[in-house]
Design a protein around this motif. Structure first.
Motif, PDB file in Angstrom:
ATOM      1  N   GLU A  36       0.821  -1.346  -0.203  1.00  9.87           N
ATOM      2  CA  GLU A  36      -0.064   0.068  -0.011  1.00  9.87           C
ATOM      3  C   GLU A  36       0.787   1.338  -0.143  1.00  9.87           C
ATOM      4  OE1 GLU A  36      -3.046  -0.186  -0.746  1.00  9.87           O
ATOM      5  OE2 GLU A  36      -3.418  -2.319  -0.594  1.00  9.87           O
ATOM      6  N   MET A  37       2.157   1.248   0.613  1.00  9.80           N
ATOM      7  CA  MET A  37       2.779   2.379   0.599  1.00  9.80           C
ATOM      8  C   MET A  37       3.300   2.484  -0.870  1.00  9.80           C
ATOM      9  SD  MET A  37       3.206   4.469   3.300  1.00  9.80           S
ATOM     10  CE  MET A  37       4.724   5.212   2.518  1.00  9.80           C
ATOM     11  N   GLY A  38       3.763   1.639  -1.576  1.00  7.33           N
ATOM     12  CA  GLY A  38       4.046   1.731  -2.969  1.00  7.33           C
ATOM     13  C   GLY A  38       3.017   2.169  -3.708  1.00  7.33           C
ATOM     14  N   GLU A  39       1.573   1.802  -3.435  1.00 10.72           N
ATOM     15  CA  GLU A  39       0.901   2.486  -4.245  1.00 10.72           C
ATOM     16  C   GLU A  39       0.432   3.965  -4.191  1.00 10.72           C
ATOM     17  OE1 GLU A  39      -2.795   0.038  -3.826  1.00 10.72           O
ATOM     18  OE2 GLU A  39      -1.850  -1.689  -4.555  1.00 10.72           O
ATOM     19  N   LEU A  40       0.682   4.497  -2.710  1.00 11.06           N
ATOM     20  CA  LEU A  40       0.746   5.755  -2.514  1.00 11.06           C
ATOM     21  C   LEU A  40       1.597   6.667  -2.957  1.00 11.06           C
ATOM     22  CD1 LEU A  40      -0.534   8.065  -0.483  1.00 11.06           C
ATOM     23  CD2 LEU A  40       0.874   7.263   1.184  1.00 11.06           C
ATOM     24  N   ILE A  41       3.020   5.969  -2.986  1.00  9.35           N
ATOM     25  CA  ILE A  41       3.912   6.543  -3.496  1.00  9.35           C
ATOM     26  C   ILE A  41       3.805   6.733  -5.211  1.00  9.35           C
ATOM     27  CG2 ILE A  41       6.507   6.410  -4.543  1.00  9.35           C
ATOM     28  CD1 ILE A  41       6.775   5.214  -1.302  1.00  9.35           C
ATOM     29  N   GLN A  42       3.023   5.852  -5.733  1.00  4.63           N
ATOM     30  CA  GLN A  42       2.692   5.870  -7.309  1.00  4.63           C
ATOM     31  C   GLN A  42       1.874   6.993  -7.546  1.00  4.63           C
ATOM     32  OE1 GLN A  42       0.488   2.616  -8.897  1.00  4.63           O
ATOM     33  NE2 GLN A  42       2.085   2.434 -10.656  1.00  4.63           N
ATOM     34  N   GLU A  60      -9.601  13.282  -9.912  1.00  5.88           N
ATOM     35  CA  GLU A  60      -9.354  11.872  -9.914  1.00  5.88           C
ATOM     36  C   GLU A  60      -8.106  11.558  -9.268  1.00  5.88           C
ATOM     37  OE1 GLU A  60     -11.465  10.255 -13.877  1.00  5.88           O
ATOM     38  OE2 GLU A  60      -9.642  10.976 -14.026  1.00  5.88           O
ATOM     39  N   LEU A  61      -7.058  12.500  -9.208  1.00  3.31           N
ATOM     40  CA  LEU A  61      -5.872  12.087  -8.676  1.00  3.31           C
ATOM     41  C   LEU A  61      -5.912  12.547  -7.326  1.00  3.31           C
ATOM     42  CD1 LEU A  61      -3.422  14.171 -11.113  1.00  3.31           C
ATOM     43  CD2 LEU A  61      -3.247  11.590 -10.549  1.00  3.31           C
ATOM     44  N   ALA A  62      -6.896  13.595  -6.895  1.00  2.00           N
ATOM     45  CA  ALA A  62      -7.072  13.765  -5.453  1.00  2.00           C
ATOM     46  C   ALA A  62      -7.738  12.664  -4.881  1.00  2.00           C
ATOM     47  CB  ALA A  62      -7.814  15.122  -5.178  1.00  2.00           C
ATOM     48  N   THR A  63      -8.709  12.042  -5.312  1.00  7.29           N
ATOM     49  CA  THR A  63      -9.444  11.050  -4.720  1.00  7.29           C
ATOM     50  C   THR A  63      -8.634   9.887  -4.730  1.00  7.29           C
ATOM     51  OG1 THR A  63     -11.308  11.758  -5.895  1.00  7.29           O
ATOM     52  CG2 THR A  63     -11.297   9.557  -5.409  1.00  7.29           C
ATOM     53  N   ALA A  64      -7.911   9.494  -5.614  1.00 10.03           N
ATOM     54  CA  ALA A  64      -6.768   8.336  -5.361  1.00 10.03           C
ATOM     55  C   ALA A  64      -5.676   8.751  -4.543  1.00 10.03           C
ATOM     56  CB  ALA A  64      -6.205   8.200  -6.960  1.00 10.03           C
ATOM     57  N   LEU A  65      -5.382   9.818  -4.340  1.00  5.13           N
ATOM     58  CA  LEU A  65      -4.475  10.075  -3.258  1.00  5.13           C
ATOM     59  C   LEU A  65      -5.257   9.926  -1.712  1.00  5.13           C
ATOM     60  CD1 LEU A  65      -1.363  10.937  -2.390  1.00  5.13           C
ATOM     61  CD2 LEU A  65      -2.444  13.345  -2.628  1.00  5.13           C
ATOM     62  N   ALA A  66      -6.090  10.300  -1.757  1.00  2.00           N
ATOM     63  CA  ALA A  66      -7.073  10.195  -0.666  1.00  2.00           C
ATOM     64  C   ALA A  66      -7.245   8.497  -0.394  1.00  2.00           C
ATOM     65  CB  ALA A  66      -8.315  10.870  -0.615  1.00  2.00           C
ATOM     66  N   ASP A  67      -7.449   7.811  -1.346  1.00  8.07           N
ATOM     67  CA  ASP A  67      -7.881   6.251  -1.032  1.00  8.07           C
ATOM     68  C   ASP A  67      -6.656   5.589  -0.930  1.00  8.07           C
ATOM     69  OD1 ASP A  67     -10.478   7.125  -1.882  1.00  8.07           O
ATOM     70  OD2 ASP A  67     -10.324   6.295  -3.994  1.00  8.07           O
ATOM     71  N   GLU A  68      -5.563   5.984  -1.409  1.00  5.83           N
ATOM     72  CA  GLU A  68      -4.332   5.261  -1.093  1.00  5.83           C
ATOM     73  C   GLU A  68      -3.885   5.614   0.239  1.00  5.83           C
ATOM     74  OE1 GLU A  68      -3.234   2.702  -2.513  1.00  5.83           O
ATOM     75  OE2 GLU A  68      -4.636   3.105  -4.356  1.00  5.83           O
ATOM     76  N   THR A  69      -4.229   6.697   0.705  1.00 11.54           N
ATOM     77  CA  THR A  69      -3.859   7.330   2.139  1.00 11.54           C
ATOM     78  C   THR A  69      -4.648   6.477   3.105  1.00 11.54           C
ATOM     79  OG1 THR A  69      -2.901   9.420   1.250  1.00 11.54           O
ATOM     80  CG2 THR A  69      -3.448   9.336   3.712  1.00 11.54           C
ATOM     81  N   ALA A  70      -5.869   6.141   2.732  1.00  5.79           N
ATOM     82  CA  ALA A  70      -6.864   5.373   3.523  1.00  5.79           C
ATOM     83  C   ALA A  70      -6.247   3.901   3.748  1.00  5.79           C
ATOM     84  CB  ALA A  70      -8.282   5.694   3.117  1.00  5.79           C
ATOM     85  N   ASP A  71      -5.963   3.515   2.457  1.00  8.83           N
ATOM     86  CA  ASP A  71      -5.461   2.227   2.684  1.00  8.83           C
ATOM     87  C   ASP A  71      -4.144   2.111   3.362  1.00  8.83           C
ATOM     88  OD1 ASP A  71      -7.392   1.079   0.712  1.00  8.83           O
ATOM     89  OD2 ASP A  71      -6.014   1.099  -0.975  1.00  8.83           O
TER      90      ASP A  71
END
Length: 102
Positions: A36-42, A60-71
């Motif tokens: 999940e850290m790898g996905e957040l960095i990506q 979409e980028l902002a949503t993905a960033l929030a989603d990966e941070t939640a993960d």
């Protein structure tokens, strides 16, 4: 508060693992956190122009960033739960939320 959140993540993760035939052994918890850290960095690389956006809009980028941070948050809590860590006490101790004794 953290304990309740840990329990919610644990229930969701256990259900997901059961539905998908995954074994959540001790290593799984730390390896998933790393994944999940790898996905957040990506996604962070995309947000900051260090990676291809793949046609993603700012929203979409902002949503993905929030989603990966939640993960990442979820997997930190799962790791702490699995290892019996008192994360609330550690946060207070490490982040000086409580006055220090002199």
């Amino acid at each position: 508060m953290l304990e309740d959140l840990m329990q919610q993540f644990e229930a969701a993760s256990a259900s997901y693992a059961a539905d998908n035939g995954l074994e959540r052994d001790d290593d799984w918890f730390v390896l998933k956190l790393q994944e999940e850290m790898g996905e957040l960095i990506q996604i962070w690389n995309r947000v900051t122009g260090r990676g291809r956006r793949k046609g993603m809009t700012e929203t979409e980028l902002a949503t993905a960033l929030a989603d990966e941070t939640a993960d990442v948050l979820g997997h930190v809590l799962l790791f702490a739960h699995r290892n019996g860590l008192d994360l609330a006490a550690a946060v207070e101790r490490k982040w000086y939320f409580q006055p220090r004794e002199t």
